[in-house]
Write an enzyme that holds these catalytic residues in place. Structure first.
Site, PDB file in Angstrom:
ATOM      1  N   HIS A  25     -20.117 -17.284  26.475  1.00  0.00           N
ATOM      2  CA  HIS A  25     -20.286 -18.786  26.106  1.00  0.00           C
ATOM      3  C   HIS A  25     -21.656 -19.238  25.954  1.00  0.00           C
ATOM      4  O   HIS A  25     -22.680 -18.347  26.342  1.00  0.00           O
ATOM      5  CB  HIS A  25     -20.089 -19.317  27.546  1.00  0.00           C
ATOM      6  CG  HIS A  25     -18.635 -19.727  28.002  1.00  0.00           C
ATOM      7  ND1 HIS A  25     -18.344 -20.718  28.640  1.00  0.00           N
ATOM      8  CD2 HIS A  25     -17.329 -18.917  27.613  1.00  0.00           C
ATOM      9  CE1 HIS A  25     -17.119 -20.654  28.672  1.00  0.00           C
ATOM     10  NE2 HIS A  25     -16.407 -19.405  28.222  1.00  0.00           N
ATOM     11  N   LYS A 191      -8.523 -17.893  40.162  1.00  0.00           N
ATOM     12  CA  LYS A 191      -8.006 -17.651  38.761  1.00  0.00           C
ATOM     13  C   LYS A 191      -9.334 -16.712  38.211  1.00  0.00           C
ATOM     14  O   LYS A 191     -10.567 -17.590  37.961  1.00  0.00           O
ATOM     15  CB  LYS A 191      -7.898 -18.807  37.790  1.00  0.00           C
ATOM     16  CG  LYS A 191      -7.900 -18.653  36.627  1.00  0.00           C
ATOM     17  CD  LYS A 191      -6.809 -18.047  35.627  1.00  0.00           C
ATOM     18  CE  LYS A 191      -7.454 -18.201  34.268  1.00  0.00           C
ATOM     19  NZ  LYS A 191      -6.281 -19.182  33.533  1.00  0.00           N
ATOM     20  N   LYS A 193     -11.267 -14.422  35.484  1.00  0.00           N
ATOM     21  CA  LYS A 193     -11.305 -14.315  34.098  1.00  0.00           C
ATOM     22  C   LYS A 193     -11.851 -12.853  33.742  1.00  0.00           C
ATOM     23  O   LYS A 193     -12.936 -12.555  34.040  1.00  0.00           O
ATOM     24  CB  LYS A 193     -12.430 -15.141  33.256  1.00  0.00           C
ATOM     25  CG  LYS A 193     -12.521 -15.067  31.865  1.00  0.00           C
ATOM     26  CD  LYS A 193     -11.053 -15.329  31.155  1.00  0.00           C
ATOM     27  CE  LYS A 193     -11.005 -16.926  30.870  1.00  0.00           C
ATOM     28  NZ  LYS A 193      -9.729 -17.102  30.283  1.00  0.00           N
ATOM     29  N   PRO A 223      -6.876 -11.509  31.303  1.00  0.00           N
ATOM     30  CA  PRO A 223      -7.921 -10.861  30.414  1.00  0.00           C
ATOM     31  C   PRO A 223      -7.845 -11.385  29.019  1.00  0.00           C
ATOM     32  O   PRO A 223      -8.335 -10.620  28.111  1.00  0.00           O
ATOM     33  CB  PRO A 223      -7.447  -9.587  30.569  1.00  0.00           C
ATOM     34  CG  PRO A 223      -5.882  -9.513  30.750  1.00  0.00           C
ATOM     35  CD  PRO A 223      -5.823 -10.954  31.762  1.00  0.00           C
ATOM     36  N   HIS A 329      -4.094 -24.891  31.985  1.00  0.00           N
ATOM     37  CA  HIS A 329      -5.251 -24.669  31.362  1.00  0.00           C
ATOM     38  C   HIS A 329      -6.304 -25.286  31.403  1.00  0.00           C
ATOM     39  O   HIS A 329      -6.266 -26.626  31.382  1.00  0.00           O
ATOM     40  CB  HIS A 329      -4.880 -24.074  29.911  1.00  0.00           C
ATOM     41  CG  HIS A 329      -6.033 -23.861  29.039  1.00  0.00           C
ATOM     42  ND1 HIS A 329      -6.666 -24.595  28.054  1.00  0.00           N
ATOM     43  CD2 HIS A 329      -6.618 -22.651  28.924  1.00  0.00           C
ATOM     44  CE1 HIS A 329      -7.519 -24.065  27.479  1.00  0.00           C
ATOM     45  NE2 HIS A 329      -7.588 -22.746  27.940  1.00  0.00           N
ATOM     46  N   SER A 330      -7.656 -24.664  31.417  1.00  0.00           N
ATOM     47  CA  SER A 330      -8.899 -25.776  31.141  1.00  0.00           C
ATOM     48  C   SER A 330      -9.639 -25.091  30.252  1.00  0.00           C
ATOM     49  O   SER A 330      -9.666 -23.863  29.836  1.00  0.00           O
ATOM     50  CB  SER A 330      -9.448 -25.717  32.504  1.00  0.00           C
ATOM     51  OG  SER A 330     -10.798 -25.502  32.639  1.00  0.00           O
ATOM     52  N   HIS A 358     -12.825 -25.419  34.782  1.00  0.00           N
ATOM     53  CA  HIS A 358     -14.029 -25.030  34.441  1.00  0.00           C
ATOM     54  C   HIS A 358     -15.153 -25.832  35.077  1.00  0.00           C
ATOM     55  O   HIS A 358     -16.453 -25.474  35.222  1.00  0.00           O
ATOM     56  CB  HIS A 358     -14.522 -24.789  33.195  1.00  0.00           C
ATOM     57  CG  HIS A 358     -13.745 -23.800  32.400  1.00  0.00           C
ATOM     58  ND1 HIS A 358     -12.598 -23.658  31.992  1.00  0.00           N
ATOM     59  CD2 HIS A 358     -14.579 -22.705  31.528  1.00  0.00           C
ATOM     60  CE1 HIS A 358     -12.199 -22.672  31.270  1.00  0.00           C
ATOM     61  NE2 HIS A 358     -13.372 -21.822  31.132  1.00  0.00           N
TER      62      HIS A 358
END
Lengths: 434, 434
Positions: A25, A191, A193, A223, A329-330, A358
């Site tokens: 990010h 969750k 990542k 993943p 999802h976010s 997030h």
């Protein structure tokens, strides 16, 4: 009631150096906040993906939006989402969310729908969830969303954000990060990542999470398609216990055929861990093949790119019909998006897993919601009795977000470039990597 | 806003002696009109199936309805429709619509949802279609719905209705009936109720319709499962041309496996006439198997028994996703139901065929809508700018409907009993008959 103004606010928000199979990010995530103003002076708001392409999408519709009735604009623009069925799939396997040109119209429609619903809700004094069928829950559960990350909380220079979580590039550090999040927000599912470190390290991370949190906390691992079928099956086997208690394996490998093969091989070995997806299935057009291949047992919806709240409700009914679970999802986001997610989740009976968010990764310094950040208590966002989405804009904060956007050198998300800049000058995304 | 009263009006309306594979329509059809009254004194209305079982269903919910907020009641009651997915199929193959105990809860939920939407619409001054996503069309197309019938317009004694159509038990008479309907209402597609006379007579009827109306008027034939697979294939072959131009073959035979076999055999012979259904597929639970067997290419939705307007919108999205067309089923009904059908159709982009309606068979003398019957012009119902469903009740007419109900000796629909009473004392429904 007519819409007399469309105001578009591109903003940049600090984003910590989170890692995923897409890369790293950047210090800022780009978002767009938009307002629809009615002739009564009431304002409906919305938040969506950022950058120039998104702004251009809104601008293209300006002439159709100005003068429109917010009760009817969604019907009038419905070809923007109706066009998506039956056509080519819009896989996000190879593109980060928000950067897929194939779902640009559904993203834009969604943003407008939410603003219309907020405007209607604020006009008639009703929460959005009660305009779209009525709430089935007042508390919407979200998951902790731990990432492997580098030190720092995002932002740059004088604008750098404090970092309460620190670096997390080992199993132990990631467990510590989760414990911090659970303590602060009360999350009761996780969750994680993955797709960042060697699979064995990620397996060890999940095992330590399970050991630390106990068997009552559902664990999910995502993943982002980084693995081969072989690796996916190996991880699925190694984590049969840890992911078995209400958890799932999300997009372990790229492509529906491969997902279907992973599922068959796990089931053949007596392992029922379901497979979830938000990259192999990102539009209605993907679903018939996913059903035929039995490749996906849980779909992660997201009103931002599925075409809005009502499309997510349609998706939920479809998923239920075919025995498919639904999660959410976010993407990096602020409180307007969070409330949008919460309202659609509140009015969607078939939501079978806590939603991703997030939100804990964003800084309160960047929040554009008046009064500050939306609270997450006991892992849940509460649906207030306030009208619309239940939040309004803080225009000073919005102006600061715009200033950051103006200073920010990029106009779209590129996690690979960031990875090359900060971690490895030769890095490219490779699917499968392991 | 709170609901302070629920008023239930059982009524009977004259119904002509129409024939189908279920038997014979009785002189009166039973309907229920209900009102939800808000503390502002505004009234939301709904119309659904009739008889004692339906009234008992409403009464069971009275305590949950009184005091409820109409924006939230639908969410609160959503388990009534959410329970339907994934469970046993609720085939209507062997039961006339409205008399299937397995869809009693979805029927009742639907009726309440419509009343809530009408109440909300009338409160905020908005048409129902614009509350559920916004209209995609202002003119909703309906089909002519010719039946073989005996003479008479329904009703009994002093209450007998005039009969503009007369007896129609031959191909020629049925063509005449269609011509009358087309002339009066401007229909541009025809849904022909078959399963009544020998298949060769019904084939001849369709051929005469085609010859008379020309190739631009889509023709559909619905024998309500009266045929064997063999007969279905034979009729499909004989009418390949006549049903090919935007028409369909609806529920030719009982059961999804048989439907799938008919489809395969027709396709194998190069005949693409799609199969439609509103008896093999009457709930979401039926759809996965229908998809797997490729048994149904068009689903006839009906908000009255699919669980309401939003469920029909979900169904439309699901149908579109799987490449299935959408039409709309009807039952003997008055103007409140017609407007409900029109509003949901107006806000459902994926409506690929004109809707069925029995409306032309009902008498204006029985209409409970203030100002008289809803116009059908050029085959379409126009969505007015009026709030809610766009219609209000004529309480004198409602009282007359109630008087007829009180006098009427039956409390549920029994087309077999009517057949035995008026046509053949030994008649029983037999599937397949031919």
């Amino acid at each position: 009631m007519r819409i007399v103004d469309l105001r578009i606010h591109p903003i940049a928000i600090a984003d910590p150096p989170l890692r995923s199979s897409y890369g790293l990010h950047a210090p800022y995530a780009l978002r767009t906040v938009a307002e629809l103003v009615s002739d009564d002076g009431i304002i409906g708001i919305t938040e969506t993906y950022g950058g120039e392409a998104q702004i251009a999408q809104f601008e293209m519709l300006r002439r159709q939006i100005i003068g429109a009735d917010p009760y009817r604009l969604t019907g009038f623009l419905s070809p923007m989402v109706e066009g998506q069925g039956g056509g080519a799939a819009r896989s996000q396997t190879y593109l980060v969310p928000g950067e897929n040109p194939l779902d640009a119209t559904t993203r834009t429609y969604a943003a407008i729908e939410v603003a219309c619903l907020d405007l209607i809700g604020k006009t008639v004094g009703r929460p959005v969830c009660d305009l779209i069928g009525g709430r089935v829950r007042d508390e919407v559960p979200f998951s902790a969303y731990p990432f492997y990350k580098h030190a720092g909380g995002g932002g740059e220079g004088a604008d750098a954000r404090e970092d309460e979580y620190g670096e997390a590039l080992t199993p132990q550090a990631l467990v510590g990060q989760v414990q911090q999040m659970v303590k602060r927000y009360g999350f009761s599912s996780i969750k994680f990542k993955a797709g960042v470190l060697e699979p064995d390290v990620e397996i060890e991370t999940v095992k330590q999470l399970y050991h630390t949190l106990g068997p009552t906390v559902p664990l999910r691992i995502d993943p982002n398609s980084a693995w081969t079928v072989e690796t996916s099956v190996r991880v699925g086997r190694a984590l049969a216990l840890e992911l078995g208690g209400g958890g799932y394996l999300e997009d372990p490998t790229a492509g529906l055929e491969n997902m279907g093969e992973v599922r068959r091989r796990l089931l053949g070995g007596g392992i029922g861990t379901p497979l979830a997806s938000n990259v192999a299935v990102t539009s209605f057009a993907d679903i018939p093949r996913a059903v035929r291949l039995e490749a996906v047992q849980i779909i992660l919806c997201d009103h931002h790119y599925w075409g809005g709240m009502r499309q997510v409700q349609h998706l939920a009914c479809l998923a239920k019909t075919f025995g498919i679970g639904l999660s959410m999802h976010s993407n990096s986001h602020l409180g307007v998006s969070l409330m949008g997610m919460a309202h659609v989740a509140a009015a969607t009976p078939h939501l079978t897993y806590a939603c991703d968010t997030h939100y804990p990764w964003q800084s309160e310094k960047d929040e554009v919601v008046l009064g500050g950040r939306v609270p997450i208590v006991k892992g849940c966002v509460h649906i207030p009795e306030k009208p619309g989405l239940g939040v309004e804009l803080d225009y000073d904060q919005l102006a600061r977000g715009r200033e950051r956007y103006e200073k920010c050198p990029y106009r779209k998300r590129d996690d690979e470039a960031e990875m090359r800049k900060h971690v490895d000058p030769n890095w490219t995304r490779k699917l499968p990597r392991w």
